[in-house]
Design a protein around this motif. Structure first.
Motif, PDB file in Angstrom:
ATOM      1  N   GLY A  87       0.793  -1.217   0.000  1.00  0.00           N
ATOM      2  CA  GLY A  87       0.000   0.000   0.000  1.00  0.00           C
ATOM      3  C   GLY A  87       0.831   1.275   0.000  1.00  0.00           C
ATOM      4  O   GLY A  87       0.276   2.369  -0.113  1.00  0.00           O
ATOM      5  N   SER A  88       2.159   1.157   0.141  1.00  0.00           N
ATOM      6  CA  SER A  88       3.024   2.344   0.097  1.00  0.00           C
ATOM      7  C   SER A  88       2.985   2.950  -1.299  1.00  0.00           C
ATOM      8  O   SER A  88       2.815   2.247  -2.294  1.00  0.00           O
ATOM      9  N   VAL A  89       3.148   4.248  -1.364  1.00  0.00           N
ATOM     10  CA  VAL A  89       3.175   4.958  -2.640  1.00  0.00           C
ATOM     11  C   VAL A  89       4.574   5.514  -2.848  1.00  0.00           C
ATOM     12  O   VAL A  89       5.145   6.136  -1.958  1.00  0.00           O
ATOM     13  N   VAL A  90       5.121   5.279  -4.041  1.00  0.00           N
ATOM     14  CA  VAL A  90       6.451   5.777  -4.398  1.00  0.00           C
ATOM     15  C   VAL A  90       6.261   6.815  -5.504  1.00  0.00           C
ATOM     16  O   VAL A  90       5.681   6.523  -6.547  1.00  0.00           O
ATOM     17  N   ASP A  91       6.748   8.031  -5.267  1.00  0.00           N
ATOM     18  CA  ASP A  91       6.650   9.093  -6.265  1.00  0.00           C
ATOM     19  C   ASP A  91       7.694   8.848  -7.353  1.00  0.00           C
ATOM     20  O   ASP A  91       8.863   8.606  -7.062  1.00  0.00           O
ATOM     21  N   LEU A  92       7.261   8.932  -8.610  1.00  0.00           N
ATOM     22  CA  LEU A  92       8.157   8.757  -9.741  1.00  0.00           C
ATOM     23  C   LEU A  92       8.429  10.103 -10.407  1.00  0.00           C
ATOM     24  O   LEU A  92       7.748  11.090 -10.136  1.00  0.00           O
ATOM     25  N   ASP A  93       9.386  10.123 -11.315  1.00  0.00           N
ATOM     26  CA  ASP A  93       9.781  11.371 -11.979  1.00  0.00           C
ATOM     27  C   ASP A  93       8.898  11.736 -13.172  1.00  0.00           C
ATOM     28  O   ASP A  93       9.179  12.692 -13.872  1.00  0.00           O
ATOM     29  N   ARG A  94       7.826  11.009 -13.409  1.00  0.00           N
ATOM     30  CA  ARG A  94       6.932  11.278 -14.537  1.00  0.00           C
ATOM     31  C   ARG A  94       5.605  11.827 -14.059  1.00  0.00           C
ATOM     32  O   ARG A  94       5.134  11.498 -12.978  1.00  0.00           O
ATOM     33  N   LEU A  95       4.980  12.609 -14.913  1.00  0.00           N
ATOM     34  CA  LEU A  95       3.642  13.130 -14.635  1.00  0.00           C
ATOM     35  C   LEU A  95       2.604  12.192 -15.222  1.00  0.00           C
ATOM     36  O   LEU A  95       2.880  11.452 -16.182  1.00  0.00           O
ATOM     37  N   ALA A  96       1.414  12.224 -14.696  1.00  0.00           N
ATOM     38  CA  ALA A  96       0.320  11.406 -15.226  1.00  0.00           C
ATOM     39  C   ALA A  96       0.036  11.840 -16.659  1.00  0.00           C
ATOM     40  O   ALA A  96       0.012  13.026 -16.973  1.00  0.00           O
ATOM     41  N   GLY A  97      -0.126  10.882 -17.558  1.00  0.00           N
ATOM     42  CA  GLY A  97      -0.407  11.171 -18.957  1.00  0.00           C
ATOM     43  C   GLY A  97       0.831  11.377 -19.804  1.00  0.00           C
ATOM     44  O   GLY A  97       0.737  11.523 -21.022  1.00  0.00           O
ATOM     45  N   GLU A  98       2.000  11.411 -19.188  1.00  0.00           N
ATOM     46  CA  GLU A  98       3.246  11.587 -19.934  1.00  0.00           C
ATOM     47  C   GLU A  98       3.597  10.267 -20.640  1.00  0.00           C
ATOM     48  O   GLU A  98       3.313   9.190 -20.122  1.00  0.00           O
TER      49      GLU A  98
END
Length: 144
Positions: free
Chosen positions: A92-103
């Protein structure tokens, strides 16, 4: 004086050994002889290439690599985290990535970027629709 004689004898023996080795190879040991006579130059004897010998048709050459397997992968994004943060990850942890949604996603072949695309759903499976193919010059630039 005895030392000088033994050194001269050893040098003469070395010179004689080199002369014999060069004579076996067909090379003249005399530098003046090599400078006086220019080397004989002849064209290399190669057989004439014909298209029916397998070297002419590009399609035949391309057929040789068609069955080589490669790994195609799609990259959603990347991030850098510390080991401390990695060990704290749980379901359930969330990891932030370097991409934006829809990219667009990166399409990699054996780890090299070849295209970009968008994620699609095909018969309940994820797929990717290619939207941009990376040019050969851009691929070469990324390698450098």
């Amino acid at each position: 004086m005895a030392e000088d004689t033994s050194t001269d004898t050893a040098a003469a023996d070395d010179l004689a050994a080199w002369g014999e080795a060069m004579a076996e190879q067909g090379v003249s040991a005399e530098p003046a002889a090599a400078a006086a006579e220019p080397p004989k130059v002849q064209p290399a004897p190669f057989a004439e290439l014909r298209a029916d010998q397998g070297g002419g048709a590009p399609n035949n050459q391309l057929d040789l690599v068609m069955d080589i397997p490669v790994t195609l992968s799609v990259e959603l994004g990347r991030t850098k985290i510390q080991i401390r943060e990695l060990l704290q990850l749980a379901q359930g942890s969330v990891v932030d990535l370097d991409r934006l949604a829809g990219e667009p996603m990166d399409v990699l072949v054996n780890g090299f970027l070849i295209a970009r695309g968008e994620v699609v759903l095909v018969n309940d499976k994820f797929g990717i629709r290619l939207t941009d193919i990376v040019s050969p010059t851009e691929r070469a630039r990324r390698l450098a």
